[in-house]
Write an enzyme that holds these catalytic residues in place. Structure first.
Site, PDB file in Angstrom:
ATOM      1  N   GLU A 230       1.868  -0.474  -5.038  1.00 35.34           N
ATOM      2  CA  GLU A 230       0.919   0.512  -5.201  1.00 35.34           C
ATOM      3  C   GLU A 230       1.396   1.810  -5.288  1.00 35.34           C
ATOM      4  O   GLU A 230       1.755   2.357  -3.935  1.00 35.34           O
ATOM      5  CB  GLU A 230      -0.398   0.285  -4.295  1.00 35.34           C
ATOM      6  CG  GLU A 230      -1.647   1.098  -4.645  1.00 35.34           C
ATOM      7  CD  GLU A 230      -2.180   2.070  -3.695  1.00 35.34           C
ATOM      8  OE1 GLU A 230      -2.936   3.001  -3.892  1.00 35.34           O
ATOM      9  OE2 GLU A 230      -1.430   2.630  -2.620  1.00 35.34           O
TER      10      GLU A 230
ATOM     11  N   ASP B  91       0.651  -1.075  -0.095  1.00 38.69           N
ATOM     12  CA  ASP B  91      -0.003  -0.206  -0.029  1.00 38.69           C
ATOM     13  C   ASP B  91       0.705   1.387  -0.020  1.00 38.69           C
ATOM     14  O   ASP B  91       1.847   1.432   0.789  1.00 38.69           O
ATOM     15  CB  ASP B  91      -0.902   0.032   1.439  1.00 38.69           C
ATOM     16  CG  ASP B  91      -2.057   1.052   0.959  1.00 38.69           C
ATOM     17  OD1 ASP B  91      -2.751   0.910   0.378  1.00 38.69           O
ATOM     18  OD2 ASP B  91      -2.039   1.979   2.194  1.00 38.69           O
TER      19      ASP B  91
END
Ligand code: GLC
Length: 555
Positions: free
Chosen positions: A273, A209
């Site tokens: 990401e 993330d």
């Protein structure tokens, strides 16, 4: 499928499950791990290689679980560690690999480390795990002008243990998500230990993330950039894509590699990401000694226009190829407007992302959106590399654009002062059975976000045996892709077709497939000799490729 030397992730199709919204086993209206385990055969039947689970860790759920309070446990909402182990065992038994989310940029404010930081004085080792700073203007104003991705300032002032107004802490997202200080070795050690914890439990990889956010420019200077969602993240921003992140990922790669088994197709993978532009900067994340993959958001944001599509695909392949990495392809995820809706704006298929769509906004054309979504997916699944699917796109689910505002849970809605609807519209629970309460999401009627009435007709059981359904199309695309190993193939653009037709051939060791995607307004007639493998069109349109349709032909 497995074999010595094969790197499974190079052409893998990975299906994202948002645990709150996939399947609810206990009827509390929130999806859970036992629910996922029960429904895994859906994924085996679909023909994907792996499942990626968004966070299910202990969390106050202020940002759908991307606010982690305990990185080594399962939130009771979703089950427990035994339920996780059962999920992994079942997935592996079905031939599916399991990827989990790691959230290293920030923790929850309920994390014991942050609690300890608040209870400790400025300058203490407890504070040094996060980015606490004195404010400017005698402490009254934030230390710099950075804004949160969800709106409002990126700083919140704390009250010191003695009750006086005190320092400020940085949170690039919600106030409940304090950013870690990655210059602190304790933070590095802790997160690597978390990786080991899940690797030891048998996970096959991680989706990282906010991978581009961990390291901030020294001294946290003011920035001129306005943060229009994640899109503006470029090398110019002091909070994104700083060179220091690469050293972290080289270390993570060594760790992941230490789990690989010689001679077995058992790589543990890392996927970033990272909202980083241009593609060349993004490719730095997937150099041979860093991460395996990184999401290709540039492709996701490319409008459904022929020149843009061609340029984006060509650039993507070249940049990943330059560092020897497979490219990834993605059209939807839990942060963006679903592509069946995004592509439904007739003039210029929009780029709406986390801003979301509300009932008062211009509404897309759902028929056009679905036709284009099927065509775009049929392009994507032919491309060499690895592809990511988001739950429900195999059903052609649209964004829920008319959610009642009082049901919204994305912090973006509150933090933007109700100017941005946020991401709830793509997170609405899955419909499994058209006639059941909550469309089979759970045993009862409850569903944490209301499901639109049109979800009934799109439920899995309504589509399963219908050869023209979107579910059948996905199954067919994935089957041909797998049989012919298209993901390991090589792409060549084909001449001699109208400008608004994307025409390319993918050649793998096993076969050559020609892909024709018609982005124009006139039908494209196919020669009588065309050997159609499959078409994104609804049945009954043989012999030509209609506007916003894609066919795969045997070359
Ligand atoms: C990533 C996640 C998103 C989350 C944010 C903060 O962008 O995909 O859902 O809100 O990070 O963790």
């Amino acid at each position: 499928m497995a074999g010595p030397g094969r790197q499974w992730w190079r052409d893998a199709v990975i299906y994202q499950v948002y645990p709150r919204s996939w399947a609810d086993s206990d009827g509390d209206g929130i999806g859970d791990l036992p629910g996922i385990t029960e429904r895994l055969p859906h994924l085996a039947g679909l023909g994907v290689d792996a499942v990626w689970l968004s966070p299910f860790y202990t969390s106050p759920q202020r940002d759908g679980g991307y606010d982690v309070a305990d990185y080594r446990d399962v939130d009771p909402l979703f089950g427990d560690l035994a339920a996780f182990d059962a999920l992994v065992a079942r997935a592996h038994g079905l031939g599916l690999r399991v990827i989990v989310d790691i959230v290293p940029n920030h923790s929850s404010d309920a994390h014991p480390w942050f609690r300890a930081a608040l209870a400790s004085p400025p300058g203490s080792p407890e504070r040094a795990r996060y980015l606490f700073r004195d404010g400017s203007d005698e402490g009254r104003l934030p230390p710099n002008n950075w804004t949160s991705m969800f709106g409002g300032p990126a700083w919140t002032r704390v009250t010191e243990p003695d009750g006086t107004p005190g320092q400020w802490y940085l949170h690039m997202f919600d106030t409940s998500q304090p950013d870690f200080d990655w210059t602190n070795p304790e933070v590095r050690d802790e997160l690597e230990d978390v990786l080991r914890f899940w690797l030891d439990r048998g996970v096959d990889g991680f989706r990282i993330d906010v991978a581009h956010g961990l390291v901030k420019f020294e001294d946290l200077p003011d920035t001129d950039l306005t943060l229009d969602a994640n899109v503006d993240a470029t090398a110019l921003a002091p909070m994104w894509d700083q060179p220091g992140v690469h050293e972290i990922y080289r270390s993570w790669r060594r760790l992941a590699d230490s789990y690989a088994v010689e001679g077995e197709d058992a790589d543990r993978i890392l996927c970033a990401e990272a909202w980083v532009l241009p593609a060349q900067a993004l490719a730095q994340y997937v150099r041979a000694d860093e991460l395996h993959q990184s999401f290709n958001f540039e492709y996701l944001m490319t409008p459904w226009l022929p020149d843009e599509q061609r340029a984006s695909i060509t650039r993507s392949l070249a940049q990943a190829g330059a560092v020897g990495a497979p490219q990834t392809w993605v059209l939807s995820n839990h942060d963006v407007v679903r592509h069946a809706t995004r592509l439904g704006y007739p003039q210029h298929p929009g780029l709406q992302r986390i801003a979301g769509i509300g009932a008062d906004d211009p509404q897309p054309d759902p028929v056009l959106g679905l036709r284009r979504a099927r065509a775009a997916t049929a392009v994507m699944l032919a491309l060499p590399g690895s592809a990511y699917l988001f739950q429900g796109e195999e059903l052609g689910l649209p964004e829920a654009t008319r959610l009642p505002d009082e049901s919204r849970q994305d912090p973006t809605w509150e933090r933007s002062g109700h100017t941005q609807r946020g991401r709830d519209g793509c997170r609405v629970p899955m419909p499994w059975e058209g006639d059941a309460p909550s469309y089979g999401f759970g045993p009862g009627e409850r569903s944490w976000l209301p499901q639109p009435a049109e979800f009934g007709a799109l439920a899995v059981d309504r589509q399963r045996d219908d050869p023209g359904s979107t579910l059948s199309l996905y199954r067919a695309l994935l089957a041909v892709r797998r049989t012919h190993r298209l993901g390991l193939g090589h792409l060549t653009w084909l001449d001699g077709h109208p400008e608004d037709v994307l025409a390319f051939e993918v050649t793998s060791e096993d076969a050559s497939v020609t892909v024709l995607a018609n982005l124009g307004t006139d039908p494209l007639t196919l020669p009588d000799s065309a050997d159609v493998l499959l078409t994104s069109a609804f049945p009954g349109t043989a012999g030509h490729v209609g506007p916003d349709e894609t066919v795969w032909l045997r070359s």
